[in-house]
Enzyme design. Structure first.
Site, PDB file in Angstrom:
ATOM      1  N   CYS A   1      16.561  -7.815   8.489  1.00  0.00           N
ATOM      2  CA  CYS A   1      15.079  -8.189   8.008  1.00  0.00           C
ATOM      3  C   CYS A   1      14.399  -7.065   7.910  1.00  0.00           C
ATOM      4  CB  CYS A   1      14.657  -8.865   9.428  1.00  0.00           C
ATOM      5  SG  CYS A   1      14.646  -8.091  10.941  1.00  0.00           S
TER       6      CYS A   1
ATOM      7  N   GLU B   1       9.866 -14.763  14.798  1.00  0.00           N
ATOM      8  CA  GLU B   1       9.643 -13.375  14.132  1.00  0.00           C
ATOM      9  C   GLU B   1      10.519 -13.761  12.612  1.00  0.00           C
ATOM     10  OE1 GLU B   1      11.910  -8.902  13.877  1.00  0.00           O
ATOM     11  OE2 GLU B   1      12.259 -10.091  15.664  1.00  0.00           O
TER      12      GLU B   1
END
Length: 863
Positions: free
Chosen positions: A801, A767
């Site tokens: 993020c 990720e």
């Protein structure tokens, strides 16, 4: 005969008198002028008749103020009303086919749409500025109604906007007080049972005075609000103006009441009585709030007023509570609110010596009940007043004047643009299924039904006797969200409550006393010290040591992978039910230690309270969700044919390496680790250096939950040193990584190679970071857009993020959006993460700080 209701005696005579007074008000109201035009009645009737048409009509009304061109207005008219074209009157259905967007007819259509909407808005908005407010006040007084002025406007997102609101209040007080001195007295509205009362009355929303109004920091919020509030109260006191504190959403209730009490306990205002506060009867806590206010007012020695309202955020409060799985603070059904309203009205009338009652309702039953209680209590004439909204229920106002009652009109003042949200809310109230005005004056529900005691509104089966007064069922989505038996998110902490704040404060103190400890590696259940240590420092206070963690080397990499490999066969063969049981046990352990983990995150990674709370709640969610998913995935499946039996099963792959980031120090580390564990893999867990102490605490929880030695191993260390050794190890089957794009691509490249001794292909789960954009369309609600971008870009100092990295804004609203965004950002409170009132805390370390400063310098040269 007397009957006891909720511990109070309510005579049959009082109930009969309530019904009689209600009938009298109905008769007077029906004889009074309607107070609205034929066109307004037609539009309102259309909204009442069809919920879909109403929703689309009000969506259009809500966006009109921000549409800058005729083409845009007509396009939205076609889009919104076209969706319900088949449900419109036949003339409108035909017209919808030929709506022009451009040209002379298009411009005329847009102009007519805007003008009609503006005219309707002015039905509910009394004035646009102080001068018009004076005229509106005079007009109301001519009808023997007095007033309270409420300032409309956008949500306050910056100090600049808050100061503008303060100035607006001061200007209103000055202008209206000067004009009021020359008004002729009308004893009905200018005197109470004790004598003259202020002719000018203003209502203040405390959140409009401080852009960072937040119940998570009641002390800081009260301090900042009172600083801006004092000049308003001082001016009002000097000029003989009454000030009422409005009530907003439930989360603000406690801090609003606290500020009200704190500022009026100050020596300057302690003996001032021309002040009041709103209390919402749809809140289950309203009775206790009133009792505490009465006790406080008695101790203070000077009475205050209470505006008793039903409440205007019913849907909002229910949705927020359901989303967060919190107790719903409001009554579920309208009759429950109505019954509580009567009970609290009775209490106010009984304690009128300290709480002067202001009955704010359009419900004739509620009004009649208050009048009956006042007669029963022999309340002096003028000791109670009735408050109703501007532009609504004018016949009821006229009826109350006929009964020689003081009527105060809640009159909004503000420009049309920011007033549109208010307009839509008023329209929605006026056409809601449960609106008294709709039932009584539009749908012809009988007076007998409308004047029925709300305690008798249900039949023996608990159902509403009157279909028209039943609440709407929840939408499919809200029903699924609230009632799903498959999975339910862990509730977030409600920091608007004393309990939530106290639990966090205590955890912060307990963890503070444990800072600075040593944390070895954990390999095969054994504590290992390597002689090298990583010092984890508090980013809010860079000299404060959070803890020292042992730094692993390549030697420990080999040992950790070997331990995980040895443990794999037995763990793979452990029944799924046992693995799931351990995961659920871990979830329960995290629930018990929730605030402790949150405190560790605040100290080690600079997360604010809410950010830390969200991270720990998400970690618990992973445990619960993966446990359920593993139960589902463990069932064999397949399609057998004659002579064959085919069965498919999921099998674990072996040793998993988990390399986690620091910005979600528990949730992501736990999520990747528990997914591997519950599916039968063993794990070597490598937390980020910056959050290594949180990783060590998580390892403690795993051991306490009962995961066997070697099944999960803690390997702290410098990523550049041990990361390549972990990823390249031939016995590693899976690599799960969350972090930067550059490191993620390097991991994929390394894992793609098959070194000597490796008998499998590695699986890599990455990720990676990226750039996230928010798109702001021309009809966006700028309050929400600015608020959302600020939260996305600067929540946790922009280190998530999911952080907003860029905003794409349509040209027509660009300047307005950017100006408000800049001011809102300037107003954010910056400071240490442990102080709950600070929105922006520190960045994680010196490297992050240097990267930001370098980016700023690059921006100066390029932009």
């Amino acid at each position: 005969m007397d009957v006891v209701v909720d511990g109070r005696e309510s005579s049959a005579e009082t109930e009969a008198r309530t019904v009689a007074l209600g009938g009298e008000i109905f008769a007077l109201a029906r004889a009074a002028p309607a107070g609205e035009s034929w066109w307004d009645r037609k539009v309102m009737a259309m909204g009442m008749a069809d919920e879909g048409v109403k929703a689309q009509l009000f969506r259009l009304v809500d966006v009109l103020p921000v549409l800058s061109s005729p083409e845009s207005i007509n396009r939205h008219l076609r889009e919104y009303m076209g969706a319900v074209r088949g449900r419109l009157p036949w003339v409108a259905q035909g017209a919808m086919k030929w709506l022009p967007e451009e040209g002379w007819f298009g411009r005329r259509l847009a102009s007519m749409t805007l003008k009609n909407t503006q005219r309707m808005a002015r039905r509910f908005i009394a004035a646009s500025d102080a001068a018009e407010a004076v005229a509106a006040a005079k007009s109301l007084r001519a009808r023997r109604w007095t007033f309270t002025i409420d300032l409309l406007g956008e949500a306050v997102l910056s100090a600049t906007e808050a100061l503008a609101y303060q100035k607006y209040y001061l200007d209103l007080i000055e202008t209206l007080a000067k004009e009021a001195s020359g008004w002729a007295e009308d004893a009905l509205i200018d005197r109470d049972h004790l004598g003259a009362i202020p002719r000018v009355n203003v209502s203040v929303k405390l959140s409009s005075l401080f852009s960072q109004f937040d119940p998570i920091d009641p002390v800081g919020t009260s301090r900042a609000v009172r600083e801006r509030l004092r000049p308003i109260l001082r001016a009002a006191k000097e000029r003989g103006v009454f000030v009422n504190f409005d009530m907003e959403q439930h989360a603000y209730k406690e801090v609003t009441i606290a500020i009200f009490r704190e500022v009026l306990e100050e020596q300057e205002f302690r003996e001032w009585g021309d002040v009041g506060i709103a209390i919402q009867a749809y809140l289950r806590s309203s009775g206790e709030d009133l009792r505490q206010l009465a006790n406080w007012a008695a101790r203070r020695g000077t009475p205050v007023s209470v505006r008793l309202v039903k409440g205007a955020y019913w849907d909002y409060e229910r949705i927020v509570a359901r989303q967060n799985d919190w107790p719903i603070p409001v009554y579920d059904e309208k009759p429950e609110t109505d019954a509580n309203y009567e009970e609290q009205a009775r209490f106010l009338i009984e304690r009128y010596d300290v709480l002067r009652p202001a009955i704010a309702s359009h419900n004739i039953r509620s009004i009649a009940a208050a009048l009956a209680f006042a007669e029963e209590r022999r309340l002096p004439r003028g000791a109670m007043e009735f408050q109703l909204l501007y532009g609504m229920a004018d016949p009821i106002k006229a009826a109350l004047v006929k009964l020689e009652q003081r009527v105060r009109v809640y009159a909004p003042v503000g420009a049309l643009l920011p007033g549109m949200a208010y307009l839509v809310r008023r329209l929605l109230e006026n056409t809601s299924n449960e609106s008294f005005l709709r039932a009584g004056f539009a749908e012809g529900v009988s007076e007998e039904r409308l004047l029925m005691n709300p305690k008798n509104a249900k039949d023996e089966g608990g159902r509403m006797k009157d279909e028209k007064m039943r609440p709407m069922p929840p939408s499919d989505s809200s029903f699924i969200l609230h009632h799903s038996s498959l999975f339910k998110n862990e509730p977030l902490t409600d920091f608007s409550t004393d309990a939530g704040r106290q639990a966090m404060s205590e955890a912060m103190q307990q963890v503070w006393r444990r800072l600075g400890a040593l944390y070895p590696l954990v390999i095969d259940g054994k504590r290992i010290e390597t002689g090298a240590w990583i010092e984890s420092m508090n980013p809010s206070h860079k000299s404060q040591l959070v803890g020292r963690v042992a730094a692993g080397r390549v030697e420990q990499v080999k040992g950790a992978v070997a331990a995980a490999k040895r443990a794999f066969p037995a763990w793979r063969d452990t029944p799924v039910a046992e693995r799931v049981r351990l995961l659920r046990r871990l979830a329960e352990m995290l629930r018990r230690r929730r605030f402790e983990f949150m405190a560790w995150e605040v100290y080690e990674t600079g997360k604010q309270w809410r950010e830390a709370d969200g991270d720990v709640a998400e970690a618990i969610d992973y445990c619960e969700y993966y446990a359920r998913e593993m139960e589902r995935l463990s069932a064999p499946w397949g399609r057998s044919v004659p002579g064959e039996e085919n069965v498919n099963l999921w099998e674990p792959r072996g040793v998993a390496v988990v390399i986690a980031p620091w910005n979600f120090p528990l949730a992501i580390l736990l999520g990747m680790t528990t997914a591997a564990l519950v599916s039968g893999n063993t794990v070597v867990m490598k937390p980020a250096e910056q959050s290594a102490v949180v990783g060590a605490k998580f390892m403690e929880a795993l051991e306490q939950a009962g995961f066997p030695p070697g099944v999960v191993n803690l390997l702290n260390g410098v990523g550049e040193e041990i990361g390549p050794a972990l990823v390249g190890h031939p016995d590693v089957a899976i690599v799960a990584f969350t972090g930067s794009r550059a490191v993620g691509l390097a991991i994929q490249k390394t894992a793609a190679e098959v070194p000597h001794g490796q008998e499998h292909l590695k699986r890599v789960i990455t990720e990676l970071g990226g750039k996230n954009a928010v798109i702001v369309d021309e009809d966006a609600d700028l309050d929400e857009a600015v608020h959302g971008v600020v939260a996305g870009a600067f929540g946790y100092a922009g280190q998530k993020c999911s952080a907003c990295s860029r905003v794409i804004v349509l040209a027509s609203i660009y300047e307005a959006f950017v100006n408000r965004l800049v001011e809102a950002t300037k107003s954010l409170k910056v400071g240490p993460a442990e102080e709950p009132g600070n929105f922006v805390g520190p960045v994680i370390d010196g490297d992050a700080q240097r990267n930001i400063m370098n980016a700023i310098e690059r921006g100066k040269s390029k932009a």
